[in-house]
Scaffold this motif. Structure first.
Motif, mmCIF file in Angstrom:
data_model
loop_
_atom_site.group_PDB
_atom_site.id
_atom_site.type_symbol
_atom_site.label_atom_id
_atom_site.label_comp_id
_atom_site.label_asym_id
_atom_site.label_seq_id
_atom_site.Cartn_x
_atom_site.Cartn_y
_atom_site.Cartn_z
ATOM 1 N N VAL A 17 0.920 -1.260 -0.108
ATOM 2 C CA VAL A 17 -0.282 -0.057 -0.060
ATOM 3 C C VAL A 17 0.958 1.296 -0.169
ATOM 4 O O VAL A 17 1.736 1.432 1.151
ATOM 5 C CB VAL A 17 -1.084 0.057 1.429
ATOM 6 N N LEU A 18 0.745 2.125 -1.139
ATOM 7 C CA LEU A 18 1.598 3.363 -1.147
ATOM 8 C C LEU A 18 0.626 4.483 -1.208
ATOM 9 O O LEU A 18 -0.704 4.381 -1.951
ATOM 10 C CB LEU A 18 2.124 3.317 -2.342
ATOM 11 N N GLY A 19 0.784 5.459 -0.467
ATOM 12 C CA GLY A 19 -0.072 6.809 -0.489
ATOM 13 C C GLY A 19 0.626 7.776 -0.099
ATOM 14 O O GLY A 19 1.848 7.919 0.522
ATOM 15 N N ILE A 23 -1.656 5.976 6.274
ATOM 16 C CA ILE A 23 -2.890 5.149 6.301
ATOM 17 C C ILE A 23 -3.445 4.645 7.528
ATOM 18 O O ILE A 23 -2.496 3.876 8.097
ATOM 19 C CB ILE A 23 -3.088 4.464 4.994
ATOM 20 N N PRO A 24 -4.689 5.033 8.198
ATOM 21 C CA PRO A 24 -4.952 4.494 9.484
ATOM 22 C C PRO A 24 -4.960 2.821 9.306
ATOM 23 O O PRO A 24 -5.506 2.169 8.393
ATOM 24 C CB PRO A 24 -6.256 5.010 9.897
ATOM 25 N N THR A 25 -4.592 2.192 10.310
ATOM 26 C CA THR A 25 -4.717 0.596 10.322
ATOM 27 C C THR A 25 -5.901 0.242 9.989
ATOM 28 O O THR A 25 -6.063 -0.894 9.298
ATOM 29 C CB THR A 25 -4.142 0.318 11.588
ATOM 30 N N LEU A 31 -9.048 -3.010 2.156
ATOM 31 C CA LEU A 31 -8.231 -3.043 0.845
ATOM 32 C C LEU A 31 -7.889 -4.278 0.285
ATOM 33 O O LEU A 31 -7.341 -4.317 -0.840
ATOM 34 C CB LEU A 31 -6.900 -2.183 1.009
ATOM 35 N N HIS A 32 -7.815 -5.479 1.251
ATOM 36 C CA HIS A 32 -7.555 -6.900 1.000
ATOM 37 C C HIS A 32 -8.666 -6.932 -0.032
ATOM 38 O O HIS A 32 -8.077 -7.879 -1.076
ATOM 39 C CB HIS A 32 -7.601 -7.633 2.002
ATOM 40 N N LEU A 41 -3.937 7.002 -3.791
ATOM 41 C CA LEU A 41 -3.647 5.519 -3.222
ATOM 42 C C LEU A 41 -3.520 4.622 -4.163
ATOM 43 O O LEU A 41 -3.850 4.551 -5.096
ATOM 44 C CB LEU A 41 -4.837 5.424 -2.254
ATOM 45 N N TRP A 42 -2.250 3.859 -3.813
ATOM 46 C CA TRP A 42 -1.946 2.536 -4.774
ATOM 47 C C TRP A 42 -1.942 1.571 -4.067
ATOM 48 O O TRP A 42 -1.027 1.339 -3.006
ATOM 49 C CB TRP A 42 -0.697 3.026 -5.391
ATOM 50 N N VAL A 43 -2.461 0.349 -4.448
ATOM 51 C CA VAL A 43 -2.707 -0.845 -3.658
ATOM 52 C C VAL A 43 -2.368 -2.250 -4.469
ATOM 53 O O VAL A 43 -2.987 -2.258 -5.771
ATOM 54 C CB VAL A 43 -4.011 -1.245 -2.727
ATOM 55 N N LEU A 44 -1.467 -2.875 -4.117
ATOM 56 C CA LEU A 44 -1.036 -4.012 -4.973
ATOM 57 C C LEU A 44 -1.163 -5.259 -4.252
ATOM 58 O O LEU A 44 -0.129 -5.338 -3.335
ATOM 59 C CB LEU A 44 0.266 -3.970 -5.753
ATOM 60 N N PRO A 45 -2.188 -6.215 -4.261
ATOM 61 C CA PRO A 45 -2.245 -7.243 -3.413
ATOM 62 C C PRO A 45 -1.116 -8.563 -4.271
ATOM 63 O O PRO A 45 -1.116 -8.756 -5.645
ATOM 64 C CB PRO A 45 -3.485 -7.838 -3.496
#
Length: 58
Positions: A17-19, A23-25, A31-32, A41-45
């Protein structure tokens, strides 16, 4: 930051997760299920396979 690999042969899931802002826990769990890619915000699973501990048969 670090993580650990769980025992067993099940694949491991890693969420990158990059922002622009922290980012609050409590905001990470959704996001999963729905990874986001926006300007801020960029999310890569990732799913990481583990090698099998069983010997290969000929």
């Amino acid at each position: 930051m670090s993580w650990r690999v769980e025992p067993g042969e099940q694949p491991e899931r890693l969420l990158v997760v990059l922002g622009h802002d922290p980012i609050p826990t409590e905001s990470l769990a959704p996001l999963h299920e729905e990874p986001a890619r926006t300007e801020s915000l960029w999310v890569l699973p990732l799913t990481l396979s583990k090698p099998s501990s069983k010997p290969l048969s000929p």
